[in-house]
Design an enzyme around this catalytic site. Structure first.
Site, mmCIF file in Angstrom:
data_model
loop_
_atom_site.group_PDB
_atom_site.id
_atom_site.type_symbol
_atom_site.label_atom_id
_atom_site.label_comp_id
_atom_site.label_asym_id
_atom_site.label_seq_id
_atom_site.Cartn_x
_atom_site.Cartn_y
_atom_site.Cartn_z
ATOM 1 N N PRO A 1 0.793 -1.230 0.000
ATOM 2 C CA PRO A 1 0.000 0.000 0.000
ATOM 3 C C PRO A 1 0.827 1.283 0.000
ATOM 4 O O PRO A 1 1.893 1.347 0.611
ATOM 5 C CB PRO A 1 -0.816 -0.099 1.295
ATOM 6 N N ASN A 2 0.302 2.249 -0.712
ATOM 7 C CA ASN A 2 0.834 3.614 -0.821
ATOM 8 C C ASN A 2 2.075 3.715 -1.710
ATOM 9 O O ASN A 2 2.533 4.820 -1.992
ATOM 10 C CB ASN A 2 1.134 4.221 0.569
ATOM 11 N N ARG B 1 5.191 10.912 -2.711
ATOM 12 C CA ARG B 1 4.983 10.546 -1.293
ATOM 13 C C ARG B 1 6.294 10.741 -0.514
ATOM 14 O O ARG B 1 7.286 10.053 -0.781
ATOM 15 C CB ARG B 1 4.562 9.084 -1.218
ATOM 16 N N TYR C 1 11.395 8.466 0.756
ATOM 17 C CA TYR C 1 11.250 7.389 -0.230
ATOM 18 C C TYR C 1 11.852 7.707 -1.598
ATOM 19 O O TYR C 1 11.790 6.869 -2.495
ATOM 20 C CB TYR C 1 9.768 7.030 -0.374
ATOM 21 N N ASN D 1 7.950 -5.665 -1.379
ATOM 22 C CA ASN D 1 7.949 -4.556 -0.424
ATOM 23 C C ASN D 1 6.526 -4.501 0.126
ATOM 24 O O ASN D 1 5.631 -3.942 -0.509
ATOM 25 C CB ASN D 1 8.322 -3.230 -1.082
ATOM 26 N N ALA E 1 3.367 -0.899 4.649
ATOM 27 C CA ALA E 1 2.862 -0.918 6.031
ATOM 28 C C ALA E 1 2.432 -2.314 6.483
ATOM 29 O O ALA E 1 2.456 -2.617 7.687
ATOM 30 C CB ALA E 1 1.698 0.054 6.164
ATOM 31 N N GLU F 1 12.556 -9.591 1.186
ATOM 32 C CA GLU F 1 11.799 -8.452 1.726
ATOM 33 C C GLU F 1 12.595 -7.173 1.457
ATOM 34 O O GLU F 1 13.790 -7.109 1.757
ATOM 35 C CB GLU F 1 11.607 -8.652 3.236
ATOM 36 N N HIS G 1 12.775 -2.800 1.566
ATOM 37 C CA HIS G 1 12.272 -1.496 1.999
ATOM 38 C C HIS G 1 13.168 -0.413 1.423
ATOM 39 O O HIS G 1 14.406 -0.546 1.432
ATOM 40 C CB HIS G 1 12.262 -1.388 3.530
ATOM 41 N N ARG H 1 13.749 4.265 12.071
ATOM 42 C CA ARG H 1 12.498 5.013 12.120
ATOM 43 C C ARG H 1 11.685 4.646 13.368
ATOM 44 O O ARG H 1 12.229 4.117 14.326
ATOM 45 C CB ARG H 1 11.734 4.770 10.818
HETATM 46 C C1 DQA Z 1 8.454 0.889 3.519
HETATM 47 C C2 DQA Z 1 8.601 1.087 5.039
HETATM 48 C C3 DQA Z 1 7.271 0.876 5.737
HETATM 49 O O1 DQA Z 1 7.421 1.069 7.143
HETATM 50 C C4 DQA Z 1 6.247 1.866 5.231
HETATM 51 O O2 DQA Z 1 4.992 1.619 5.822
HETATM 52 C C5 DQA Z 1 6.141 1.894 3.743
HETATM 53 C C6 DQA Z 1 7.353 1.753 2.946
HETATM 54 C C7 DQA Z 1 9.757 1.229 2.776
HETATM 55 O O3 DQA Z 1 9.858 0.839 1.600
HETATM 56 O O4 DQA Z 1 10.657 1.887 3.314
HETATM 57 O O5 DQA Z 1 5.085 2.139 3.196
HETATM 58 O O6 DQA Z 1 8.169 -0.481 3.279
#
Ligand code: DQA
Length: 149
Positions: free
Chosen positions: A12-13, A20, A25, A77, A80, A101, A103, A110
């Site tokens: 998501p997002n 964003r 990011y 990825n 959240a 995984e 990020h 963080r």
């Molecule tokens: C994320 C890190 C997560 O904590 C966050 O909710 C994201 C992006 C990252 O790519 O750094 O949406 O996965």
């Protein structure tokens, strides 16, 4: 050597990448990241499919398809959902495919709620904190693992 088949899954997002929180990011869009990965995959002997959803169940459904299609591996990825989703963990356990995984940010630098992952202990590898390069490092690592199997 046969062509590897890899799914890249974005949670998501991540469709909002580029606008964003660019200080966290980066300024690359998801389309930029996917295009770079597809090109890199070609040069490494891997065919990539990419998928993004803001909905947990849709991500679970896409993982089930990956299992049914007998793909070679997954880069995910979970965004959240990393920190909340037993459903994604169970789906990854159910399909039993190697996954990395990813990020963009260094989640350990963080908020403390981002330090917990429901996936890390069952992942083949974890890459975090390199911005969009996290994805290309993950792809190189996964392809190397799969080729050495
Ligand atoms: C994320 C890190 C997560 O904590 C966050 O909710 C994201 C992006 C990252 O790519 O750094 O949406 O996965």
């Amino acid at each position: 050597m046969t062509q590897l088949k890899i799914l890249v899954l974005h949670g998501p997002n991540l469709n909002l990448l580029g606008t964003r929180e660019p200080e966290t990011y980066g300024s690359q869009t998801l389309a930029d990241i996917n295009a770079e990965l597809v090109n890199l995959g070609e040069s490494l002997g891997a065919t990539l499919s990419t998928y993004q959803s803001n909905h947990e169940g849709e991500l679970v459904d896409r993982l089930h398809l990956a299992g049914a299609d007998a793909l070679d591996g997954i880069i995910i990825n979970p965004a959240a959902y990393t920190h909340t989703s037993v459903a994604l963990r169970d789906a990854l356990l159910a399909i039993n495919l190697p996954f990395i995984e990813v990020h963009l940010s260094n989640v350990h630098q963080r908020e403390s709620f981002r330090h917990q992952s429901f996936l890390s202990d069952i992942a083949n590898g974890i890459v975090a904190g390199f911005g969009n390069t996290s994805y290309t490092l993950a792809l190189r690592g996964l392809v190397t693992q799969l080729q050495n199997k």
